[in-house]
Enzyme design. Sequence first.
Site, mmCIF file in Angstrom:
data_model
loop_
_atom_site.group_PDB
_atom_site.id
_atom_site.type_symbol
_atom_site.label_atom_id
_atom_site.label_comp_id
_atom_site.label_asym_id
_atom_site.label_seq_id
_atom_site.Cartn_x
_atom_site.Cartn_y
_atom_site.Cartn_z
ATOM 1 N N LYS A 1 2.467 -19.445 36.449
ATOM 2 C CA LYS A 1 3.160 -20.738 36.353
ATOM 3 C C LYS A 1 2.248 -21.909 36.702
ATOM 4 O O LYS A 1 2.621 -23.068 36.532
ATOM 5 C CB LYS A 1 4.406 -20.728 37.230
ATOM 6 C CG LYS A 1 5.457 -19.743 36.746
ATOM 7 C CD LYS A 1 6.626 -19.643 37.687
ATOM 8 C CE LYS A 1 7.652 -18.648 37.153
ATOM 9 N NZ LYS A 1 7.140 -17.290 37.032
ATOM 10 N N ASN B 1 5.118 -12.332 36.753
ATOM 11 C CA ASN B 1 6.227 -11.892 37.589
ATOM 12 C C ASN B 1 6.048 -10.447 38.026
ATOM 13 O O ASN B 1 5.415 -9.647 37.337
ATOM 14 C CB ASN B 1 7.548 -12.018 36.823
ATOM 15 C CG ASN B 1 7.838 -13.450 36.411
ATOM 16 O OD1 ASN B 1 6.969 -14.151 35.919
ATOM 17 N ND2 ASN B 1 9.059 -13.887 36.614
#
Length: 552
Positions: free
Chosen positions: A332, A369
């Site tokens: 991110k 993730n």
Amino acid sequence: MIRIILAVVVGGGVSLVLAGLLPDLINYENAFAALMLTSATLLIGGFRISKRLYCEFVNPSHKEKKHTIIYGGESMGEQILRDILRNDEWNLSVYGIFDDRILPGLLMHGVYTLGGQEEMINHIRQYPVKLLIIAFPEIPKGDLKRLIDEVKEIRPDMDIKVLPSFHSITDDPVGVRHIRDVSYEDILGRDPVEIDIDSIKASIEGKNVLVTGAGGSIGSELVRQCAGQSPNKLIALDIDETELFYLKNEFKGTGTEVISYVGNITDEAKMDRVMNQVQPDIIFHAAAYKHVPMMESFPDEAIKVNMGGTSTLATLACKYKVDKFVMISTDKAVNPTNVMGATKRVAEEICMAKNGTCQTKFISVRFGNVLGSRGSVVPIFIDQIKNGGPVTVTDPRMKRYFMTIPEAVLLVMQAGSMGNGGEVFVLDMGEPVKILDMAKDLIRLHNLEPGKDIHIQITGLRPGEKLFEELLNAEEGVTETKHKEIFKAVCSRKMNAEELEERVYHLLNHLENGSTEYVREHLRAIVPTYSYKEINKVNGKIRVSDRSLLAG
């Protein structure tokens, strides 16, 4: 019993034939031979069927056994079959074994091997199979996912159990107690990573290791993995005292001492005392705020912890001559559309800027993730399924990179052992996974049908979210390393150490003065690729404006 009778009859028949052909050498009387056959059958068979007679006639059990098949007929499958046959408590009846590696027709403990995977699928279509045991630990995860999808399409309510791969390297006999329900980690489609344990052990053995954020998913696994590499001291630091308590309890009676410290990484005085006391050789910096929508509501906290905390620890690492500082970053941080990602990108810049100013080697490791972490999508989906649905997906097009917590941590440690300072390593995350497909897979794994038993609801993107995550900026490239799943990002520095430190201090000072209105603008001045959508109300209507330098 049938096999015993056949064996005795054939043996007796051969004796009679020999007696007729060689009367001078073998002089058996027919009556004696018949008596011998009858006695042998009764005596030998009696021992074999006594328990069966007792169970079926004296103390019969009317509980129907579950129609079971086993996929995997080598050592593991044979051990599980033997365990089922020996223990009635499992209440399973095995009707066949299937394995492409074994010739059909082989009789194993009275159960035939009936072919490979194709024959197994046909068997499931034709017969009322209730349980499939996959005793094939080394099956590639992609193949396992396709197999489970095909079986669930035929029989959505059928139970599927798997034997975890770690049992294949133990000496303990494998049994039914070892099999478990299929988890999403089993079908992620990623094969186990290759790790050079020797190099990791050499980098940690005998060292003082400090893990920040040790109560979190990544931090706690770092503590567990480091504990197995014989460190001199292992220090777990976190602001969450409850998670530290549970983590410390894990190691009771193991011979490994975990020294816990409760503290906030933004507390410079406290961190100075900790560093002075423990004198760490290696710091794994996992402490951070990571929840994207929550940090959109509280950008000041993300800036204080992710940027300010990293800056504080990096400065102290130089002061106390720490050998390596390994920071956990995120995908991110690439072209961020949220405060969390932008602050982690600044944290990467801080580590790159600090490298070379002292003897500490600063390394960042960027990945996507992880499955099963607190607040991640898989535990949320599972809770929604258990509550009867609906399962909420923000957008049907959304994709994310995933890996399991243990493999992410091992690759972080591997990258840390390889790093010479100043690198931003990027982990090979495999192929991105569609969140909608993940939701459907999890529903099927719970023996339910998507859209019928559990509905899927599309809710729309949350603040700061984007449809696709990236591991590299447009201007970045990668170079290969000696490890095939770890790459080095080619990062361009936007400012020198002094300018970066001044900008970070300026932004933190705004927060201390209670001015949070313009933090995003100041953050974007440090991270030019940061873009965000500003939501304002104009004449009672919501207006969304894209605050991106790239968009003008």
